[in-house]
Enzyme design. Structure first.
Site, PDB file in Angstrom:
ATOM      1  N   ASP A  67       0.813  -1.213   0.000  1.00  0.00           N
ATOM      2  CA  ASP A  67       0.000   0.000   0.000  1.00  0.00           C
ATOM      3  C   ASP A  67       0.848   1.266   0.000  1.00  0.00           C
ATOM      4  OD1 ASP A  67       0.610  -1.056   2.601  1.00  0.00           O
ATOM      5  OD2 ASP A  67      -0.723   0.402   3.530  1.00  0.00           O
ATOM      6  N   HIS A  68       2.158   1.121   0.100  1.00  0.00           N
ATOM      7  CA  HIS A  68       3.060   2.275   0.101  1.00  0.00           C
ATOM      8  C   HIS A  68       3.968   2.331  -1.127  1.00  0.00           C
ATOM      9  CE1 HIS A  68       2.192   3.475   4.319  1.00  0.00           C
ATOM     10  NE2 HIS A  68       1.812   2.205   4.361  1.00  0.00           N
ATOM     11  N   ASP A 209       4.113   3.964   8.516  1.00  0.00           N
ATOM     12  CA  ASP A 209       3.883   2.781   9.333  1.00  0.00           C
ATOM     13  C   ASP A 209       4.942   2.559  10.408  1.00  0.00           C
ATOM     14  OD1 ASP A 209       2.015   2.694   7.370  1.00  0.00           O
ATOM     15  OD2 ASP A 209       2.195   0.552   7.006  1.00  0.00           O
TER      16      ASP A 209
END
EC number: 3.1.26.11
Length: 305
Positions: A67-68, A209
């Site tokens: 997701d990054h 994160d």
């Protein structure tokens, strides 16, 4: 007129939703464009936001969870398709070099642009040729190696109009004082330091994160704008710790302790369709400006102090 703003391209965490794209943040800083954590769909989100690949001067990836970074192939290929004329620096954890290589060369394309790889190995300053700011990375705490990024503008100096008026300095005399740092006035020397003051440079921090750790506090210290993950609410603090994430309350307490001016919460778990709880939780711990980020929002960097 210079423009400094954070363009939010996506706010989802692991799973996108109907209203939240995967991560993506473009920091526009005068003539620079720093693209952070381009997740899946970033190229399309840029179209919706009205920003172009030509405006990207640097790419910074915090870590190599999908997701990054899954938007990186499209961004790299768009930079080349558009024949971006300037070099683009790419920062990412050195331990993920194999992932960066795969993403950069995910499919065939005609390479026309210069992308300069700058893998990050440890906490410290980063090379940022031509930038009007210093760029640094700080190690965070996540199941895979993760870094946060911090941009620091050098302090400036400004003359104080009321001090100039007190001494009768105006017009060409002010120009001499600015150029030479001193001027002779009625038989005495007046220095710029006597009639001026330091103007603090602006600071931006990007914290994705991580569970709570020293690096989070180091990145946030004195930030004018802090973009920080708030994946969970405090009621799920156990999950946050287990999976290496922050809660909205933790992010807000960090911001309060660090003297942050604008707090931007993002990277929300799909378990929270309504984010009112994130705002309420943050407001209980931080009395500065709070923005619960939404896709395609444009968040201005606060005016200089």
């Amino acid at each position: 007129m210079s423009q400094r703003e954070l363009v939010v391209l996506g706010t989802a965490s692991q799973v996108p939703t109907r209203h939240r794209n995967h991560n993506g943040y473009l920091l526009r800083w005068d003539g620079e464009g720093l693209l952070f954590d381009p997740g899946e769909g970033t190229q399309r989100q840029m179209l919706h936001a009205g920003v172009s690949a030509t405006g990207i001067t640097r790419i910074a990836v915090s870590h190599f969870h999908g997701d990054h970074c899954l938007g990186l192939p499209g961004i790299v290929q768009r930079i080349n398709l558009d024949r971006v004329p300037h070099p683009v620096d790419a920062y990412y954890p050195a331990s993920g070099q194999e992932f960066f290589d795969r993403l950069r060369h995910a499919s065939a394309y005609h390479a026309t642009a210069e992308i300069r790889e700058r893998p990050v190995t440890a906490t410290g300053p980063l090379e940022a040729p031509g930038a009007p700011f210093a760029l640094g990375a700080v190690r965070l705490s996540h199941p895979v190696e993760s870094f946060g990024y911090r941009l620091t503008e050098p302090d400036g100096f400004r003359l104080r109009p009321e001090k100039l008026r007190e001494l009768g300095l105006r017009g060409p005399a002010v120009g001499v004082l600015q150029r030479e740092g001193r001027i002779e006035l009625d038989g005495r020397t007046v220095t710029a330091e006597q009639v001026g003051e330091v103007r603090p440079g602006q600071r931006f921090a990007f914290v994705m994160d991580t569970r709570l750790c020293d690096g989070v506090h180091e990145l946030a210290e004195g930030a004018d704008l802090l973009a920080i993950e708030a994946t969970f609410l405090d009621r799920d603090a156990g999950l946050a710790e287990e999976h290496g994430h922050l809660t909205a309350a933790q992010a807000a307490r960090v911001a309060a302790g660090a003297g942050v001016r604008t707090l931007v919460l993002t990277h929300f778990s799909q378990r929270y369709p309504d984010l009112a709880g994130h705002l309420a939780e943050a407001r209980a711990h931080f009395d500065g400006e709070i923005v619960v980020a939404e896709d395609l929002a444009r968040i201005p960097v606060p005016p200089r102090r």
